[in-house]
Design a protein around this motif. Structure first.
Motif, short mmCIF file in Angstrom:
data_model
loop_
_atom_site.label_atom_id
_atom_site.label_comp_id
_atom_site.label_asym_id
_atom_site.label_seq_id
_atom_site.Cartn_x
_atom_site.Cartn_y
_atom_site.Cartn_z
N ASN A 272 0.83 -1.21 0.00
CA ASN A 272 0.00 0.00 0.00
C ASN A 272 0.86 1.26 0.00
O ASN A 272 0.51 2.26 -0.65
CB ASN A 272 -0.94 -0.01 1.21
CG ASN A 272 -1.97 -1.12 1.13
OD1 ASN A 272 -2.32 -1.59 0.05
ND2 ASN A 272 -2.46 -1.55 2.28
N GLU A 273 1.98 1.21 0.71
CA GLU A 273 2.90 2.35 0.69
C GLU A 273 3.36 2.64 -0.74
O GLU A 273 3.46 3.80 -1.17
CB GLU A 273 4.12 2.07 1.58
CG GLU A 273 3.82 2.06 3.07
CD GLU A 273 3.78 3.46 3.66
OE1 GLU A 273 4.59 4.30 3.24
OE2 GLU A 273 2.93 3.70 4.55
N ALA A 274 3.66 1.57 -1.49
CA ALA A 274 4.10 1.75 -2.87
C ALA A 274 2.96 2.22 -3.77
O ALA A 274 3.14 3.12 -4.60
CB ALA A 274 4.68 0.44 -3.40
N LEU A 275 1.79 1.59 -3.63
CA LEU A 275 0.65 1.95 -4.48
C LEU A 275 0.26 3.42 -4.33
O LEU A 275 -0.11 4.08 -5.31
CB LEU A 275 -0.55 1.06 -4.15
CG LEU A 275 -0.45 -0.40 -4.57
CD1 LEU A 275 -1.57 -1.22 -3.93
CD2 LEU A 275 -0.50 -0.54 -6.10
N PHE A 276 0.34 3.92 -3.11
CA PHE A 276 -0.07 5.31 -2.87
C PHE A 276 1.11 6.29 -2.95
O PHE A 276 0.92 7.48 -2.70
CB PHE A 276 -0.77 5.41 -1.51
CG PHE A 276 -2.16 4.83 -1.51
CD1 PHE A 276 -3.24 5.58 -1.94
CD2 PHE A 276 -2.37 3.52 -1.12
CE1 PHE A 276 -4.52 5.05 -1.96
CE2 PHE A 276 -3.65 2.97 -1.13
CZ PHE A 276 -4.73 3.73 -1.55
N HIS A 277 2.28 5.79 -3.28
CA HIS A 277 3.44 6.68 -3.45
C HIS A 277 3.19 7.59 -4.66
O HIS A 277 2.68 7.14 -5.70
CB HIS A 277 4.70 5.85 -3.67
CG HIS A 277 5.97 6.61 -3.50
ND1 HIS A 277 6.43 7.53 -4.44
CD2 HIS A 277 6.89 6.62 -2.49
CE1 HIS A 277 7.57 8.05 -4.02
NE2 HIS A 277 7.88 7.52 -2.85
N PRO A 278 3.51 8.86 -4.57
CA PRO A 278 3.24 9.77 -5.70
C PRO A 278 3.98 9.41 -6.97
O PRO A 278 3.58 9.84 -8.06
CB PRO A 278 3.68 11.13 -5.16
CG PRO A 278 4.57 10.83 -4.00
CD PRO A 278 4.08 9.56 -3.41
N LEU A 279 5.03 8.60 -6.90
CA LEU A 279 5.78 8.21 -8.09
C LEU A 279 5.37 6.85 -8.64
O LEU A 279 5.99 6.35 -9.58
CB LEU A 279 7.29 8.22 -7.80
CG LEU A 279 7.89 9.59 -7.47
CD1 LEU A 279 9.38 9.46 -7.18
CD2 LEU A 279 7.65 10.58 -8.62
N CYS A 280 4.31 6.27 -8.07
CA CYS A 280 3.86 4.96 -8.56
C CYS A 280 3.28 5.09 -9.95
O CYS A 280 2.54 6.04 -10.27
CB CYS A 280 2.82 4.36 -7.61
SG CYS A 280 2.44 2.62 -7.99
N GLY A 281 3.59 4.12 -10.80
CA GLY A 281 3.14 4.15 -12.19
C GLY A 281 1.72 3.66 -12.37
O GLY A 281 1.04 3.25 -11.43
N ARG A 282 1.28 3.69 -13.63
CA ARG A 282 -0.08 3.27 -13.98
C ARG A 282 -0.30 1.79 -13.63
O ARG A 282 -1.40 1.39 -13.24
CB ARG A 282 -0.31 3.49 -15.48
CG ARG A 282 -1.72 3.14 -15.94
CD ARG A 282 -1.88 3.42 -17.43
NE ARG A 282 -1.55 4.81 -17.76
CZ ARG A 282 -2.37 5.82 -17.60
NH1 ARG A 282 -3.58 5.63 -17.10
NH2 ARG A 282 -1.99 7.04 -17.93
N TYR A 283 0.74 0.99 -13.79
CA TYR A 283 0.66 -0.43 -13.47
C TYR A 283 1.71 -0.75 -12.40
O TYR A 283 2.86 -0.30 -12.51
CB TYR A 283 0.91 -1.29 -14.71
CG TYR A 283 0.04 -0.92 -15.89
CD1 TYR A 283 -1.32 -1.18 -15.88
CD2 TYR A 283 0.59 -0.29 -17.01
CE1 TYR A 283 -2.13 -0.84 -16.95
CE2 TYR A 283 -0.21 0.06 -18.09
CZ TYR A 283 -1.57 -0.22 -18.06
OH TYR A 283 -2.36 0.13 -19.12
N ALA A 284 1.32 -1.50 -11.39
CA ALA A 284 2.23 -1.90 -10.32
C ALA A 284 2.51 -3.39 -10.45
O ALA A 284 1.57 -4.20 -10.45
CB ALA A 284 1.62 -1.59 -8.96
N VAL A 285 3.79 -3.75 -10.57
CA VAL A 285 4.18 -5.12 -10.90
C VAL A 285 5.01 -5.71 -9.77
O VAL A 285 5.99 -5.10 -9.32
CB VAL A 285 4.98 -5.15 -12.22
CG1 VAL A 285 5.28 -6.59 -12.64
CG2 VAL A 285 4.22 -4.41 -13.33
N GLN A 286 4.63 -6.88 -9.33
CA GLN A 286 5.28 -7.54 -8.20
C GLN A 286 6.69 -8.04 -8.53
O GLN A 286 6.95 -8.56 -9.60
CB GLN A 286 4.44 -8.74 -7.77
CG GLN A 286 5.08 -9.64 -6.74
CD GLN A 286 4.81 -11.11 -7.00
OE1 GLN A 286 4.13 -11.46 -7.96
NE2 GLN A 286 5.35 -11.98 -6.16
#
Length: 438
Positions: A272-286
């Motif tokens: 969740n920290e990564a998903l809501f980070h302002p620099l997170c991209g359109r797609y989040a990949v594990q």
């Protein structure tokens, strides 16, 4: 057939045909209850089972049991609405209502070759959830040894394809009876919002000094016709991981070394920290901190799948390796049991969906992960597949390294019971949500 305390005990393989099951039930002496010795679970016959025979009335009863050779009690877990895995551990002896079983037999596909017991216990659970008694009510001297690693991946082993197809059919019939079966999800998801990059590789990590540099370098080696970054959520490491990440971030601006303020985060909370980070991209990949991508086009292939399918989530195939990347059994885990028509339903029956997992960030932000370190991704997969299509890539994209440092290596029975209880609770909540959605 054996008897004790006027309740007959009969043997039944857990993989059996409807004909075999019917023969066992119809040939049992008439009476209220029947004790079933599930022969695939044990090599010795249960003894001292008067307490189980005399347990309070219920359609289906099971209990902990004792190994008299060691004096150890073998604990099981409580049955929930979502305890629908075909390998749920009831122990080697259960007591069922014979009249209820005979009535339920009529609802089971007469052509099953393997899934009859699974179908029967699901049918009995629709009458009344199985009752678990945590105290040991019988004894078993020797339980057949099982390979936990092999058992965990049994449902994706090609050798078991025929069995698993029947298990899926039996489970789908159960969903129909519950009013929880969902039609195929076909609604394409449109892009939404503005993002700083097209994709972000998300790596939660704590104390992985031995592997974190390999993981980050694997992500940096990706070649893609779009901008991407790597968000590493460093969960307050104390073993040198933080220093390694600081050096990598200083060397390459695409590495975002994020140390969260909270100190109580599990893997889901780090995601969740990564998903809501302002620099997170359109797609989040594990990418887990132990693991590697299998080639340099993984991000490109995943983003192409998002764009071509309009899916909310994309999942690839992975290969199991040792620390040195030598293949280990069962090899490739492709989850080919998945179909677009029924994969989102069958997902409730199986224990995982595959890797790497990737999400549309906008949708994931509306469905954040639970702050736990087991099952957080499975819970999100259940929620998203309820409403959206899931894209699948059956080629190997990911190398899952198994070594002594893995968080799920050499699990105790107590830890495994806790994990299974949690996943069953996720399935329970999801079944209730799907019943409302139908």
């Amino acid at each position: 057939m054996a008897t004790d305390h006027e309740i007959p005990v009969v043997e039944l393989p857990t993989i059996c045909s409807t004909e075999q099951l019917g023969s066992v039930l119809r040939s049992a002496p008439s009476g209220k209850y029947l004790l079933l010795h599930l022969t695939s679970a044990t090599s010795d016959s249960p003894t001292d089972y008067k307490k189980l025979a005399d347990a309070p009335e219920a359609t289906f009863t099971y209990s902990s049991y004792e190994n008299p050779d060691t004096g150890n009690t073998i604990p099981l877990i409580k049955y929930q609405l979502g305890s629908v895995r075909d390998d749920f551990d009831f122990g080697p002896l259960v007591r069922i209502s014979l009249p209820d079983a005979l009535e339920s037999l009529a609802s089971i596909d007469p052509g099953y070759r393997y899934a009859a017991w699974y179908a029967l216990r699901l049918a009995l659970s629709r009458r009344q959830l199985p009752v678990y008694i945590p105290e040991p009510l019988y004894s078993v001297s020797s339980v057949a040894a099982t390979d936990d690693h092999e058992a965990h991946f049994a449902y994706v082993n090609p050798r078991n394809e025929a069995v698993q197809k029947e298990m899926e059919a039996a489970f789908t019939a159960h969903l129909e009876a519950l009013g929880a079966r969902l039609p195929q999800r076909t609604r394409r998801v449109a892009d939404e919002g503005v993002f700083p990059v097209e994709a972000s590789v998300v790596i939660p990590v704590r104390n992985r000094a031995a592997t974190i540099a390999d993981a980050v370098e694997s992500a940096l080696s990706q070649t893609a016709p779009f901008d991407f970054n790597i968000i590493v959520v460093d969960n307050h490491s104390t073993d040198g991981t933080t220093e390694i990440l600081s050096a990598l971030a200083a060397r390459d601006h695409r590495v975002i070394h994020h140390i969260p303020t909270p100190t109580d985060l599990g893997i889901g909370g780090c995601w969740n920290e990564a998903l809501f980070h302002p620099l997170c991209g359109r797609y989040a990949v594990q990418l887990d901190s132990d693991d590697l991508y299998s080639h340099s086009n993984v991000l490109r292939d995943i983003v192409d799948c998002f764009r071509s399918t309009g899916a909310a989530m994309v999942v690839g195939a992975y290969a199991l390796t040792d620390f040195s990347l030598n293949p280990i059994p069962p090899g490739t885990i492709a989850h080919r049991e998945w179909t677009d028509v029924n994969g989102h339903n069958n997902l409730l029956r199986v224990n995982g969906i595959g890797a790497p997992r990737a999400f549309r960030t906008a949708i994931a932000r509306r469905n954040p992960m639970a702050n736990v370190s087991y099952g957080e991704d499975y819970g999100m997969a259940l929620r998203l597949s309820r409403s959206y299509p899931v894209g699948r890539i059956f080629d190997v994209l990911y190398l899952c390294r198994r070594w002594d440092g893995n968080s799920d290596a050499n699990l105790s029975r107590e830890r495994l019971n806790g994990y299974n209880t949690y996943k069953d609770s996720l399935r329970t909540a999801e079944l209730k949500a799907r019943i409302k959605a139908v």
